[in-house]
Enzyme design. Structure first.
Site, mmCIF file in Angstrom:
data_model
loop_
_atom_site.group_PDB
_atom_site.id
_atom_site.type_symbol
_atom_site.label_atom_id
_atom_site.label_comp_id
_atom_site.label_asym_id
_atom_site.label_seq_id
_atom_site.Cartn_x
_atom_site.Cartn_y
_atom_site.Cartn_z
ATOM 1 N N GLY A 121 -50.380 28.602 -17.593
ATOM 2 C CA GLY A 121 -49.904 28.964 -19.063
ATOM 3 C C GLY A 121 -50.583 29.307 -19.891
ATOM 4 N N GLY A 152 -52.874 32.089 -20.531
ATOM 5 C CA GLY A 152 -53.029 33.199 -20.580
ATOM 6 C C GLY A 152 -52.613 33.886 -21.962
ATOM 7 C CB CYS A 178 -49.246 33.301 -19.665
ATOM 8 S SG CYS A 178 -48.197 32.132 -18.605
#
Length: 349
Positions: A181, A183, A186
Site C-alpha cells: 500500500g 506506492g 496505490c
C-alpha cells in the site's frame, strides 16, 4: 481482535541524524553493493535500485537506460513471449544481466517463464509478484519455481511482516519484496484498511530476512532520494522505484500534449486502467485499488537517476558512510513532526 500499541513509522515520520565524518567529498562514496544469496550460487554486484515491475515502468527501454548505471529493472509480466524473444536476440550480455523477469502465479505464467529462460543463460533473476504475499498459493508456487530453477535468484512478495518473510525464504526465495500500500498510485490501504507503514516494515522484515541469510527489497513509498536513503538506512538491501521513474521517455504509454505542455499517464497495477487494459473489465467481485494520474513528461530517465544517486551520496556523506553498505550501521533515526520548509513550494517551476 487485538491491538498492537507501538506506533509504526513511515518515511515522513523520521530524519537521519548527521554524524561525524572523515569524507571530504561526495565523490568518495561508493554506492555499489555485492551480494551472495541463500539458494543461488550467483554473485550480484551493482547499485541496488530496481525499476518497478509496473507495465509503464518495467519496460525493455528502461532496462537499456538503467543498465548503463548498473541498476536493475524488473520487467513487467505483460510482454508476450515473442516480444521477449526479440528483446533477448537484440540485447547484449551486459543488458541481459540487468533484467529481472516478473511473473504471476498461474500455470500459464510458469510455462511462459520456462520458455523465456531458454532464450539465454544470461537471464538470472525471477520476481514472483502478487499483491498479497500472504496466500498459501504463492508459497506452493514459489517452491515449484525453486525446484525448477535451483540456480536462479528468486524474489517473491509482497509482504510486510517478519514471519511471512521467513516463510518465503524458507520456501525458496533469495529475496523478499516488502510493501503493501505505500506506492504513489496505490489505494490498497484506504480501500481495504490493510497495510503497514513502510519504514517499520523494512526494519522488521530486514531483521527477519538477514537472520536467514536472505535479503529484502523495499517496494514503494519513496518520493524523494531522502526516502531511498531512509530505506537503506532501515536495512533494505534493494529499493524498488515506480513513481519516481514515471513520466520518462523510457516508460510505456502515449505522450499527451495539452496547452503546449506534455504529459504521460501513470497508473497502479490494480487500478481501473490496468484491469480494463489486461482483463477487459473489472471483475464483479473486485474493486479498484489504484489511481490513474497524468504527470508532466520528464524526458530521458538519465538525469533523474543522476539526481537520485547524487542525493544518496550526500546522505552517506552526512553520516560518514564511505560505502552504501555502511549506511545502515551509521543510521540513527530521529522522530520528527516536520521534514522541510514549504513556504515556497507553491512557486516551484
Amino acid at each position: 481482535m487485538r491491538i498492537e500499541e507501538d506506533i509504526k513509522l513511515g518515511f515522513k515520520d523520521v530524519l537521519i541524524r548527521p554524524k561525524r565524518s572523515i569524507l571530504k567529498s561526495r565523490s568518495q562514496v561508493n554506492l555499489a553493493r555485492c551480494f551472495s544469496f541463500k539458494y543461488s550460487a550467483s554473485i550480484w554486484s551493482g547499485i541496488p535500485i530496481i525499476a518497478a515491475n509496473m507495465d509503464t515502468i518495467g519496460t525493455f527501454e528502461m532496462v537499456k537506460s538503467l543498465s548503463k548505471f548498473n541498476i536493475l529493472t524488473a520487467v513487467h509480466k505483460y510482454y508476450s513471449f515473442e516480444e521477449w524473444k526479440n528483446f533477448v536476440c537484440l540485447s547484449s550480455k551486459e543488458i541481459l544481466n540487468h533484467v529481472i523477469v516478473s511473473i504471476g502465479t498461474s500455470n500459464i505464467d510458469f510455462l511462459k517463464i520456462k520458455k523465456i529462460f531458454l532464450l539465454s543463460s544470461e537471464l538470472k533473476y525471477i520476481c514472483i509478484d502478487v499483491a498479497n504475499g500472504y496466500s498459501e498459493h504463492i508459497v506452493s508456487f514459489l517452491k515449484l519455481v525453486r525446484d525448477y530453477f535451483p540456480d536462479k535468484i528468486i524474489c517473491a512478495g509482497n509482504v510486510v511482516t517478519g514471519e511471512m518473510v521467513e516463510e518465503l525464504i524458507l520456501s525458496g526465495a533469495d529475496i523478499v519484496k516488502v510493501g503493501i500500500g505505500p506506492g504513489s498510485v496505490c489505494t490498497t490501504r484506504v480501500k481495504t484498511g490493510v497495510g503497514y507503514p513502510q519504514l517499520s516494515a523494512i526494519i522488521e522484515c530486514a531483521d527477519a530476512a538477514h537472520g536467514l541469510n536472505g535479503q529484502i527489497i523495499s517496494d514503494g513509498g519513496c518520493t524523494v532520494s531522502g526516502d531511498i536513503a531512509k530505506a537503506f538506512g532501515g536495512g533494505a538491501d534493494f529499493v524498488m522505484l515506480g513513481g519516481m521513474l514515471s513520466g520518462h521517455k523510457e516508460c510505456s504509454g502515449d505522450i499527451i500534449e495539452e496547452k503546449s505542455k506534455k504529459y504521460m499517464i501513470f497508473y497502479g497495477m490494480s487500478s481501473v486502467s490496468a484491469m480494463q487494459r489486461y482483463e477487459g473489465k473489472i471483475a464483479g467481485y473486485r474493486a479498484s485499488e489504484g489511481k490513474t494520474v497524468k504527470i508532466p513528461f520528464r524526458g530521458g530517465v538519465d538525469s533523474t537517476i543522476r539526481d537520485i544517486l547524487g542525493g544518496l551520496r550526500s546522505s552517506c556523506t552526512y553520516v560518514g558512510a564511505e560505502k552504501l553498505k555502511e549506511l545502515t550501521k551509521r543510521t540513527t533515526f530521529i522522530r520528527v513532526t516536520e521534514q522541510e520548509n514549504c513556504i515556497f513550494n507553491a512557486f516551484k517551476e
